[in-house]
Design an enzyme around this catalytic site. Structure first.
Site, PDB file in Angstrom:
ATOM      1  N   ASP A 341      -4.854  -5.921  -5.141  1.00 31.70           N
ATOM      2  CA  ASP A 341      -4.062  -5.861  -6.827  1.00 31.70           C
ATOM      3  C   ASP A 341      -5.024  -5.870  -7.805  1.00 31.70           C
ATOM      4  O   ASP A 341      -5.207  -5.158  -8.814  1.00 31.70           O
ATOM      5  CB  ASP A 341      -3.355  -7.199  -7.003  1.00 31.70           C
ATOM      6  CG  ASP A 341      -2.274  -7.478  -5.814  1.00 31.70           C
ATOM      7  OD1 ASP A 341      -2.449  -6.805  -4.718  1.00 31.70           O
ATOM      8  OD2 ASP A 341      -1.113  -7.827  -6.352  1.00 31.70           O
ATOM      9  N   GLU A 481       3.772  -0.971   3.510  1.00 32.55           N
ATOM     10  CA  GLU A 481       3.839  -2.358   4.236  1.00 32.55           C
ATOM     11  C   GLU A 481       5.298  -2.732   5.056  1.00 32.55           C
ATOM     12  O   GLU A 481       5.388  -3.789   5.607  1.00 32.55           O
ATOM     13  CB  GLU A 481       3.715  -3.471   3.208  1.00 32.55           C
ATOM     14  CG  GLU A 481       2.144  -3.766   2.488  1.00 32.55           C
ATOM     15  CD  GLU A 481       1.802  -4.860   1.697  1.00 32.55           C
ATOM     16  OE1 GLU A 481       0.821  -5.130   1.735  1.00 32.55           O
ATOM     17  OE2 GLU A 481       2.837  -5.576   0.976  1.00 32.55           O
ATOM     18  N   LYS A 593       8.416   0.603   0.602  1.00 37.63           N
ATOM     19  CA  LYS A 593       8.173  -0.837  -0.258  1.00 37.63           C
ATOM     20  C   LYS A 593       7.605  -0.409  -1.473  1.00 37.63           C
ATOM     21  O   LYS A 593       8.281  -0.750  -2.722  1.00 37.63           O
ATOM     22  CB  LYS A 593       7.553  -1.801   0.441  1.00 37.63           C
ATOM     23  CG  LYS A 593       7.252  -3.081  -0.588  1.00 37.63           C
ATOM     24  CD  LYS A 593       6.504  -4.136   0.264  1.00 37.63           C
ATOM     25  CE  LYS A 593       6.133  -5.322  -0.700  1.00 37.63           C
ATOM     26  NZ  LYS A 593       5.282  -6.223   0.083  1.00 37.63           N
ATOM     27  N   GLN A 594       6.881   0.402  -1.597  1.00 36.67           N
ATOM     28  CA  GLN A 594       5.985   0.695  -2.758  1.00 36.67           C
ATOM     29  C   GLN A 594       5.095   1.905  -2.623  1.00 36.67           C
ATOM     30  O   GLN A 594       5.135   2.470  -1.471  1.00 36.67           O
ATOM     31  CB  GLN A 594       4.980  -0.429  -3.223  1.00 36.67           C
ATOM     32  CG  GLN A 594       3.921  -0.656  -2.032  1.00 36.67           C
ATOM     33  CD  GLN A 594       3.146  -1.997  -2.399  1.00 36.67           C
ATOM     34  OE1 GLN A 594       3.562  -2.903  -3.350  1.00 36.67           O
ATOM     35  NE2 GLN A 594       2.610  -2.442  -1.414  1.00 36.67           N
TER      36      GLN A 594
END
Length: 731
Positions: A341, A481, A593-594
């Protein structure tokens, strides 16, 4: 609407914990959640210190919630002020981001009918990171009807300030008292973490210039404090000032002496007003550089400033031993551990705006190289494999399992073993920092070693498949993920290839710019001609699952064979698809998810043409869970959406990120701020809506204008030169 203020004009106990997060104050040395000075049932007061950890049974260690410096209790004729007692007649709380001040005003009626006005200001000094202050004023209103007051015209007022050790990380207590004493006008508390043995000294003074108030100290190993007591006539006001100084053994050989000495100096030569003034000046200096202008959208303007504010209070200006956690210093989520991150989402803000801080954040990763090398060796590979979660060393800190936050089931965490892409993500951050800042000295002394070490891992992790004449990276978990144990994740493979190629380029550059350093690294890392040739072979034949005709990436081998998910069947859902379908079943669907492929195309923007970006956007954007998957990437999608002309979608994604905590959009704000999301919001404005791109000769912009926006302005650095970007929409 004040565009510098975050304000709540009524108290809602159901939003207590989320608002504690939202109203966090800090300065990079410590962050203090917006809990109330007087306390409230079920509250989670927390002060987290940059890099101060203690051991826990699962997850290695966590930031240790320090003894609470906030407590300040008010008693009016023996009746205690608290928002769940008596009657709240008026309430307002404001975070003034421009000045870094949290203020609260309350009109309150005691159970016996006495009405008082309470005004509170709180700040964590940006001018002196060791100082925290509260100014607290109480006014007894003229009573319209006689209240019980023993027939007297004045009211008994007692104000009690303390330092409270009875706080923990939820139910886990990390600190024990070593000593506590009074010293003249102040007292101090000396504590130590139970396992990591970090010492903390907190000194406290509590004074008032209002006449007639007497001071009394009370010693305690658990909550030492000072009481001010006196009488107050109707209409009169008493103002008290609480000053706290914090030092740890991480920054002082004798933290008690450091705190006591500094506190004496403050009481002798300074004042609350002077401390406040220097703090405000520091924030003004910060915003002179960091402010970002959005005209035509007040909600976006306030939210933009709020996200920049959060990034600033999470980062130390000088300490390279620790970095910025996923939740910064605002809550207990993710234990204070560092993920990718920081490098992918937050670091660009600092690289462009505060390059000195960015350098320290990368030096943190440099310091972790020994641990990263040990992890690679343990797993049977060469070079440096960075841990998925890290704390103060390079050892893996990812728990082996956790309770799923939505389903409540116990799940295994594979991130620490098969989610490999953090290593190349860190390499990318090193290269981008160098490319944007021109900091050759950093690259020569630190960055080159990081790039070469991570490239060595990537090359050794790639498996040779002679029957297919390629190298592959199997049994991995990509940024998505939700799909585990996959082969040849496009992001992982492409980033590994990029990492190796870039390391080779940097090594060539180093041989010219710093030949002695190049020779030293060649010897240290065993960079033989044979090894370097092998790297070339790996990159030339690395399997990248992409259709050469259309440019469409397959997220991983077999992804296109998975079933499509009818998302219309889940209209109105309040959970992620993983929670609704289950950990295993969700892996059978093309739902993610992303951003995974789209993150690859975004972070390596200049390597892909518009056709490739468009075909991958059209495929992957609709199958990403933008609402309940992850907070990381909605705002990051803005960059690509702007390039492709999807301005409405870009704005929607931007606001999902900008308001994620201010409106608790995902229901998990009580755990702490989504700091990566804050960094993505900054990137969305600068790289997305403004369309900033740096070139060898300077920069270009290509603005995209959401409805109503008329003006975008911000500042950033490019190779040491301050750029002032000012864009106005043509009428």
């Amino acid at each position: 609407m004040n565009l510098w203020h975050i304000t709540e004009d009524s108290f809602n106990s159901k939003a207590l914990l989320a608002q504690e997060t939202v109203f966090t104050i800090g300065n990079g040395y410590f962050g203090t959640r917006g809990a109330f000075e007087e306390g409230y049932p079920g509250a989670t007061p927390a002060t987290l210190l940059f890099g101060v950890f203690d051991t826990i049974p699962v997850g290695k260690e966590e930031l240790a919630n320090a003894p609470d410096w906030l407590p300040l209790q008010l008693f009016v004729n023996g009746e205690r002020f608290r928002l769940d007692l008596g009657k709240v007649l008026a309430y307002e709380r404001t975070l003034d981001m421009q000045n870094g001040i949290l203020s609260r005003s309350v009109r309150w009626e005691t159970p016996s009918g006495i009405r008082v006005k309470i005004a509170i200001e709180r700040f964590a000094s940006l001018a002196d990171e060791h100082v925290a202050c509260i100014r607290y004023s109480v006014t007894v209103e003229e009573q319209q009807t006689p209240a019980e007051n023993s027939g007297e015209d004045e009211f008994d007022i007692v104000l009690r300030a303390s330092l409270n050790t009875a706080v923990g990380n939820h139910d886990l207590m990390h600190w024990e008292t070593i000593d506590q004493r009074s010293a003249g006008e102040f007292l101090w508390l000396h504590t130590q973490t139970r396992h990591s043995s970090v010492q903390l000294a907190q000194s406290m003074s509590f004074t008032s210039r209002s006449p007639g108030f007497q001071q009394e100290k009370f010693d305690s190993d658990f909550a030492p404090g000072i009481t001010l007591s006196g009488k107050l006539a109707p209409g009169a006001t008493v103002t008290v000032e609480k000053i706290v100084v914090l030092h740890t053994s991480r920054d002082a050989d004798d933290p008690v002496m450091s705190a006591v000495t500094q506190h004496k100096t403050i009481l002798q030569k300074s004042s609350f007003g002077a401390l406040l003034a220097s703090h405000q000046q520091a924030w003004r200096d910060f915003w002179q550089l960091a402010d970002m202008i959005i005209e035509g959208d007040e909600t976006a303007q306030r939210a933009m400033r709020y996200n920049v504010y959060q990034l600033r209070i999470s980062a130390s200006t000088h300490d390279s031993r620790y970095s910025i956690a996923a939740k910064g210093l605002t809550g207990f989520g993710y234990l204070g551990h560092i993920f990718h991150d920081t490098e992918i989402f937050m670091l660009p803000y600092f690289t462009y705006t505060h390059p000195t801080i960015a350098r320290n954040l990368l030096l943190y990763r440099y310091h972790l190289l020994p641990g990263a090398r040990a992890k690679a060796k343990h797993n049977g590979y060469e070079g440096a494999q960075y841990p998925w979660e890290s704390t103060l060393d390079g050892n893996e800190a990812t728990p082996e399992s956790m309770i799923h936050p939505e389903s409540g089931e116990l799940i295994s965490l594979l991130n620490g073993t098969i989610e490999l892409h953090i290593t190349a993500s860190i390499a990318l951050a090193v290269w981008k920092y160098w490319n944007i800042t021109g900091d050759d000295q950093f690259m020569q002394e630190y960055g080159a070693e990081m790039l070469l070490s991570t490239a060595m891992f990537c090359a050794s992790r790639a498996e040779n498949h002679p029957e297919q004449n390629d190298f592959e990276m199997n049994n991995v978990e990509g940024p998505d993920e939700w799909h585990e144990h996959v082969n040849n994740n496009a992001y992982t493979n492409y980033m590994a290839k990029w990492n190796i190629l870039t390391a080779l380029d940097i090594f060539n550059w180093l041989q010219t710019s710093a030949p002695d350093k190049a020779r030293a690294l060649a010897q240290q890392l065993d960079l033989t001609e044979q090894r370097l040739q092998h790297w070339q072979t790996v990159t030339a034949t690395m399997r990248i699952p992409q259709d050469k005709e259309t440019g469409l990436f397959e997220q991983f081998d077999g992804f296109f064979k998975l079933a499509s998910l009818n998302q219309d069947a889940y209209t109105g859902r309040k959970k992620s698809y993983q929670a609704l379908l289950g950990m295993k079943p969700v892996q059978e669907y093309q739902i993610i998810k992303q951003a995974d492929v789209l993150m690859l195309i975004t972070v390596l923007d200049q390597l892909f043409d518009l056709k490739t970006k468009r075909v991958n956007w059209d495929y992957y954007y609709p199958i990403t869970d933008h609402d309940y998957g992850s907070s990381l990437t909605p705002a990051l999608h803005t960059i690509l959406a702007c390039e492709l002309g999807h301005i409405d979608v870009a704005y929607k994604m931007f606001m999902k990120g900008a308001l994620v905590d201010l409106e608790n959009l995902r229901g998990n704000t009580p755990e702490g701020i989504h700091n990566a999301c804050s960094g993505a919001v900054w990137q969305a404005l600068v790289l997305g809506f403004a369309g900033l791109r740096l070139t060898d000769n300077g920069y270009t912009t290509n603005p995209s204008w959401p409805d109503g926006w008329t003006h975008i302005a911000f500042k950033c650095y490019h190779k040491g030169k301050l750029l002032s970007i000012d864009l106005r929409k043509e009428s």
